[in-house]
Design a protein around this motif. Structure first.
Motif, PDB file in Angstrom:
ATOM      1  N   GLU A   5       0.838  -1.207   0.000  1.00 59.69           N
ATOM      2  CA  GLU A   5       0.000   0.000   0.000  1.00 59.69           C
ATOM      3  C   GLU A   5       0.868   1.251   0.000  1.00 59.69           C
ATOM      4  OE1 GLU A   5      -4.057  -1.388   2.299  1.00 59.69           O
ATOM      5  OE2 GLU A   5      -2.243  -1.058   3.483  1.00 59.69           O
ATOM      6  N   TRP A   6       1.955   1.247   0.779  1.00 55.42           N
ATOM      7  CA  TRP A   6       2.874   2.384   0.800  1.00 55.42           C
ATOM      8  C   TRP A   6       3.545   2.571  -0.549  1.00 55.42           C
ATOM      9  CZ3 TRP A   6       3.051   6.540   3.397  1.00 55.42           C
ATOM     10  CH2 TRP A   6       2.711   6.571   4.738  1.00 55.42           C
ATOM     11  N   ARG A   7       3.921   1.477  -1.167  1.00 53.29           N
ATOM     12  CA  ARG A   7       4.575   1.567  -2.480  1.00 53.29           C
ATOM     13  C   ARG A   7       3.613   2.103  -3.528  1.00 53.29           C
ATOM     14  NH1 ARG A   7       7.520  -4.225  -2.091  1.00 53.29           N
ATOM     15  NH2 ARG A   7       9.327  -3.537  -0.917  1.00 53.29           N
ATOM     16  N   ASP A   8       2.348   1.808  -3.391  1.00 54.37           N
ATOM     17  CA  ASP A   8       1.338   2.241  -4.350  1.00 54.37           C
ATOM     18  C   ASP A   8       0.958   3.714  -4.164  1.00 54.37           C
ATOM     19  OD1 ASP A   8      -0.277   1.511  -6.536  1.00 54.37           O
ATOM     20  OD2 ASP A   8      -2.024   1.280  -5.228  1.00 54.37           O
ATOM     21  N   ALA A   9       1.157   4.250  -2.974  1.00 55.39           N
ATOM     22  CA  ALA A   9       0.735   5.620  -2.659  1.00 55.39           C
ATOM     23  C   ALA A   9       1.317   6.670  -3.609  1.00 55.39           C
ATOM     24  CB  ALA A   9       1.063   5.961  -1.215  1.00 55.39           C
ATOM     25  N   PRO A  10       2.624   6.643  -3.930  1.00 54.22           N
ATOM     26  CA  PRO A  10       3.152   7.670  -4.835  1.00 54.22           C
ATOM     27  C   PRO A  10       2.529   7.653  -6.225  1.00 54.22           C
ATOM     28  CG  PRO A  10       4.942   6.594  -3.667  1.00 54.22           C
ATOM     29  CD  PRO A  10       3.688   5.816  -3.375  1.00 54.22           C
ATOM     30  N   ARG A  11       2.051   6.497  -6.640  1.00 54.70           N
ATOM     31  CA  ARG A  11       1.420   6.419  -7.964  1.00 54.70           C
ATOM     32  C   ARG A  11       0.025   7.028  -7.967  1.00 54.70           C
ATOM     33  NH1 ARG A  11       4.338   1.370  -7.850  1.00 54.70           N
ATOM     34  NH2 ARG A  11       2.594   0.307  -6.893  1.00 54.70           N
ATOM     35  N   LYS A  12      -0.581   7.131  -6.792  1.00 53.41           N
ATOM     36  CA  LYS A  12      -1.957   7.621  -6.697  1.00 53.41           C
ATOM     37  C   LYS A  12      -2.072   9.033  -6.118  1.00 53.41           C
ATOM     38  CE  LYS A  12      -3.937   3.036  -6.297  1.00 53.41           C
ATOM     39  NZ  LYS A  12      -4.672   2.100  -5.448  1.00 53.41           N
ATOM     40  N   ILE A  13      -0.986   9.582  -5.643  1.00 49.69           N
ATOM     41  CA  ILE A  13      -1.073  10.857  -4.923  1.00 49.69           C
ATOM     42  C   ILE A  13      -1.576  12.001  -5.799  1.00 49.69           C
ATOM     43  CG2 ILE A  13       1.360  11.516  -5.258  1.00 49.69           C
ATOM     44  CD1 ILE A  13      -0.712  12.129  -2.069  1.00 49.69           C
ATOM     45  N   THR A  14      -1.141  12.079  -7.049  1.00 48.77           N
ATOM     46  CA  THR A  14      -1.578  13.181  -7.907  1.00 48.77           C
ATOM     47  C   THR A  14      -3.088  13.168  -8.096  1.00 48.77           C
ATOM     48  OG1 THR A  14       0.534  13.266  -9.034  1.00 48.77           O
ATOM     49  CG2 THR A  14      -1.326  14.241 -10.184  1.00 48.77           C
ATOM     50  N   ARG A  15      -3.647  12.005  -8.365  1.00 50.15           N
ATOM     51  CA  ARG A  15      -5.103  11.888  -8.532  1.00 50.15           C
ATOM     52  C   ARG A  15      -5.823  12.282  -7.242  1.00 50.15           C
ATOM     53  NH1 ARG A  15      -6.460   6.330 -10.550  1.00 50.15           N
ATOM     54  NH2 ARG A  15      -5.544   5.826  -8.554  1.00 50.15           N
ATOM     55  N   HIS A  16      -5.314  11.839  -6.113  1.00 49.73           N
ATOM     56  CA  HIS A  16      -5.911  12.182  -4.821  1.00 49.73           C
ATOM     57  C   HIS A  16      -5.862  13.687  -4.563  1.00 49.73           C
ATOM     58  CE1 HIS A  16      -6.907  12.009  -0.567  1.00 49.73           C
ATOM     59  NE2 HIS A  16      -5.824  12.728  -0.335  1.00 49.73           N
ATOM     60  N   LEU A  17      -4.704  14.289  -4.820  1.00 54.19           N
ATOM     61  CA  LEU A  17      -4.564  15.726  -4.588  1.00 54.19           C
ATOM     62  C   LEU A  17      -5.502  16.524  -5.488  1.00 54.19           C
ATOM     63  CD1 LEU A  17      -0.687  16.004  -4.202  1.00 54.19           C
ATOM     64  CD2 LEU A  17      -2.420  16.026  -2.388  1.00 54.19           C
ATOM     65  N   LYS A  18      -5.572  16.167  -6.765  1.00 55.73           N
ATOM     66  CA  LYS A  18      -6.470  16.877  -7.689  1.00 55.73           C
ATOM     67  C   LYS A  18      -7.918  16.779  -7.241  1.00 55.73           C
ATOM     68  CE  LYS A  18      -3.840  16.464 -11.973  1.00 55.73           C
ATOM     69  NZ  LYS A  18      -3.828  15.846 -13.312  1.00 55.73           N
ATOM     70  N   ALA A  19      -8.320  15.609  -6.759  1.00 50.82           N
ATOM     71  CA  ALA A  19      -9.712  15.382  -6.370  1.00 50.82           C
ATOM     72  C   ALA A  19     -10.085  16.068  -5.064  1.00 50.82           C
ATOM     73  CB  ALA A  19      -9.973  13.877  -6.257  1.00 50.82           C
ATOM     74  N   ASN A  20      -9.137  16.191  -4.148  1.00 49.15           N
ATOM     75  CA  ASN A  20      -9.472  16.654  -2.806  1.00 49.15           C
ATOM     76  C   ASN A  20      -8.902  18.008  -2.395  1.00 49.15           C
ATOM     77  OD1 ASN A  20     -10.947  14.221  -1.667  1.00 49.15           O
ATOM     78  ND2 ASN A  20      -9.100  13.312  -2.503  1.00 49.15           N
ATOM     79  N   TYR A  21      -7.873  18.473  -3.079  1.00 45.30           N
ATOM     80  CA  TYR A  21      -7.200  19.715  -2.697  1.00 45.30           C
ATOM     81  C   TYR A  21      -6.922  20.564  -3.932  1.00 45.30           C
ATOM     82  CZ  TYR A  21      -6.497  16.981   1.507  1.00 45.30           C
ATOM     83  OH  TYR A  21      -6.702  16.203   2.612  1.00 45.30           O
ATOM     84  N   PRO A  22      -7.900  21.362  -4.370  1.00 48.07           N
ATOM     85  CA  PRO A  22      -7.725  22.131  -5.604  1.00 48.07           C
ATOM     86  C   PRO A  22      -6.639  23.208  -5.530  1.00 48.07           C
ATOM     87  CG  PRO A  22      -9.748  22.770  -4.484  1.00 48.07           C
ATOM     88  CD  PRO A  22      -9.200  21.584  -3.747  1.00 48.07           C
ATOM     89  N   ASN A  23      -6.190  23.577  -4.341  1.00 50.06           N
ATOM     90  CA  ASN A  23      -5.189  24.632  -4.200  1.00 50.06           C
ATOM     91  C   ASN A  23      -3.772  24.106  -4.003  1.00 50.06           C
ATOM     92  OD1 ASN A  23      -7.192  26.599  -4.381  1.00 50.06           O
ATOM     93  ND2 ASN A  23      -7.631  26.420  -2.216  1.00 50.06           N
ATOM     94  N   VAL A  24      -3.536  22.838  -4.302  1.00 51.63           N
ATOM     95  CA  VAL A  24      -2.204  22.260  -4.127  1.00 51.63           C
ATOM     96  C   VAL A  24      -1.222  22.950  -5.073  1.00 51.63           C
ATOM     97  CG1 VAL A  24      -0.806  20.183  -4.395  1.00 51.63           C
ATOM     98  CG2 VAL A  24      -3.079  20.028  -3.400  1.00 51.63           C
ATOM     99  N   PRO A  25      -0.093  23.408  -4.543  1.00 55.87           N
ATOM    100  CA  PRO A  25       0.890  24.054  -5.418  1.00 55.87           C
ATOM    101  C   PRO A  25       1.507  23.065  -6.394  1.00 55.87           C
ATOM    102  CG  PRO A  25       1.727  23.848  -3.167  1.00 55.87           C
ATOM    103  CD  PRO A  25       0.316  23.380  -3.147  1.00 55.87           C
ATOM    104  N   LEU A  26       1.987  23.598  -7.511  1.00 57.61           N
ATOM    105  CA  LEU A  26       2.632  22.784  -8.543  1.00 57.61           C
ATOM    106  C   LEU A  26       4.131  23.035  -8.520  1.00 57.61           C
ATOM    107  CD1 LEU A  26       0.161  23.434 -11.489  1.00 57.61           C
ATOM    108  CD2 LEU A  26       0.124  21.558  -9.858  1.00 57.61           C
ATOM    109  N   ASP A  27       4.889  22.018  -8.925  1.00 55.89           N
ATOM    110  CA  ASP A  27       6.336  22.206  -9.038  1.00 55.89           C
ATOM    111  C   ASP A  27       6.671  22.806 -10.396  1.00 55.89           C
ATOM    112  OD1 ASP A  27       6.300  20.142 -10.935  1.00 55.89           O
ATOM    113  OD2 ASP A  27       7.223  18.676  -9.601  1.00 55.89           O
TER     114      ASP A  27
END
Length: 67
Positions: A5-27
């Protein structure tokens, strides 16, 4: 969480952030900024997660919890 589950988290974080936190800064590449820093111990399979004070402040703002 399991190791897989921990290994899978980095692959899913972008989708999670887009869905739940619209103000997330971009690199500089236009990707959402990952909120945690992973630190491994040489010769160990342990991973420690960290966030510095600046990151914590930024994420409180993203989450609407400014302090």
């Amino acid at each position: 969480m399991t190791v897989n589950e921990w290994r899978d988290a980095p692959r899913k974080i972008t989708r999670h952030l887009k869905a739940n936190y619209p103000n997330v800064p971009l690199d500089s590449h236009g990707l959402h900024i990952w909120p945690l820093l992973a630190k491994g111990k040489p010769g160990s399979q342990e991973v420690h997660w960290a966030m510095n004070a600046e990151q914590a402040s930024s994420w409180r703002k993203v989450r609407g919890l400014e302090s």
